[in-house]
Design an enzyme around this catalytic site. Structure first.
Site, mmCIF file in Angstrom:
data_model
loop_
_atom_site.group_PDB
_atom_site.id
_atom_site.type_symbol
_atom_site.label_atom_id
_atom_site.label_comp_id
_atom_site.label_asym_id
_atom_site.label_seq_id
_atom_site.Cartn_x
_atom_site.Cartn_y
_atom_site.Cartn_z
ATOM 1 N N GLY A 1 0.708 37.256 10.387
ATOM 2 C CA GLY A 1 0.320 36.064 9.662
ATOM 3 C C GLY A 1 1.309 34.937 9.803
ATOM 4 O O GLY A 1 1.688 34.313 8.827
ATOM 5 N N CYS A 2 1.750 34.667 11.013
ATOM 6 C CA CYS A 2 2.745 33.620 11.232
ATOM 7 C C CYS A 2 2.060 32.269 11.186
ATOM 8 O O CYS A 2 1.270 31.937 12.060
ATOM 9 C CB CYS A 2 3.425 33.836 12.576
ATOM 10 S SG CYS A 2 4.686 32.626 12.956
#
Length: 269
Positions: free
Chosen positions: A110-111
């Site tokens: 989830g960058c």
């Protein structure tokens, strides 16, 4: 559409004061999730494979690929042995936004800014939230964060997921979404709020993580006036919230917390 397991019971060897022993623990699942538009993969993120329709809609909205749900004409979730492909068909107008902001992300959890190819894209200008007379009490802030923690069913089992919730004073939580990635949890929540047609300006978004600039950007894209977090903000997140007319509340511990921007929306009570 496909149903995916979001957690798994794993047997392992544990060491305790009495020595080694067989044990088991429920852990969250993690899978590569591809966001594909009109036959082209736009992004790949590691995420918890649940609430995927909300995830796709929220991601599409916060990335400004679409400006409203109706611009996604079709959505199919296709599971492969190696991961999941969320295949969306866009209306004609969003295709121009898509080509202008193409990004590819892979490998990280989830960058929020992974793969963006310019500083201008990472710090894209936000339209400031409209001025409104809505205020929230100190109890509202405390209740939003406390009720979010109590509603995290997956985290209660695994102790390994972030949460995001939409809270309306006097009514409570309307939606809670969880994910191994904090950005993913917020995207899922934004998708859920959009699908339900809830008025974002009437509520608070609560999150269980620190506040980075991406979390502020996503909250502003949703249109919520207050973002409340358990952990601390970054300096850039504070500056971005100030410029975007977002009230940023952090380090919430019951009715004790810090308000960093646009404090007038929070009143004693």
């Amino acid at each position: 559409m496909t149903n995916q397991k979001i957690s798994r019971d794993v047997h392992h060897l544990a060491h305790r004061m009495s020595g080694f022993q067989e044990s088991s623990r429920i852990v969250p699942e993690e899978a590569p999730i591809a966001m594909s538009y009109n036959g082209t993969t736009q992004a790949v993120m590691m995420a918890t494979p649940g609430d995927l329709e909300d995830f796709a809609i929220g991601f599409s909205l916060t990335e400004n690929i679409v400006t409203r749900i109706e611009e996604i004409e079709a959505l199919d979730i296709v599971a492969f042995e190696s991961g999941i492909d969320i295949q969306m068909k866009l209306a004609k107008q969003p295709e121009q936004r898509l080509s202008a902001r193409r990004r590819f992300m892979a490998g990280q959890v989830g960058c929020g800014l992974c793969g963006i190819d310019s500083i201008e894209q990472a710090l894209r200008p936000l339209h400031p939230l409209e001025e409104c007379s809505t205020t929230f009490t100190t109890r509202d802030i405390a209740a939003a964060v406390a009720s979010l923690g109590a509603a995290q069913a997956l985290n209660a089992k695994t102790h390994a997921t972030h949460g995001a919730g939409f809270f309306r004073p006097g009514e409570g939580l309307f939606a809670v979404r969880e994910d191994i990635g904090r950005h993913n949890a917020l995207d899922k929540l934004i998708g859920a709020v959009a699908r339900e047609g809830l008025l974002a300006e009437e509520g608070i978004v609560a999150i269980t993580s620190r506040v980075s600039v991406e979390m502020v950007q996503k909250a502003v894209m949703l249109g919520v006036p207050v973002l409340a977090a358990i952990s601390a903000p970054t300096a850039l997140a504070i500056r971005t919230a100030e410029a975007a007319n977002l009230t940023l509340v952090a380090l919430v511990r019951d009715e004790e917390f810090d308000i960093y921007t646009h404090c007038g929306r929070i009143i004693e009570g």
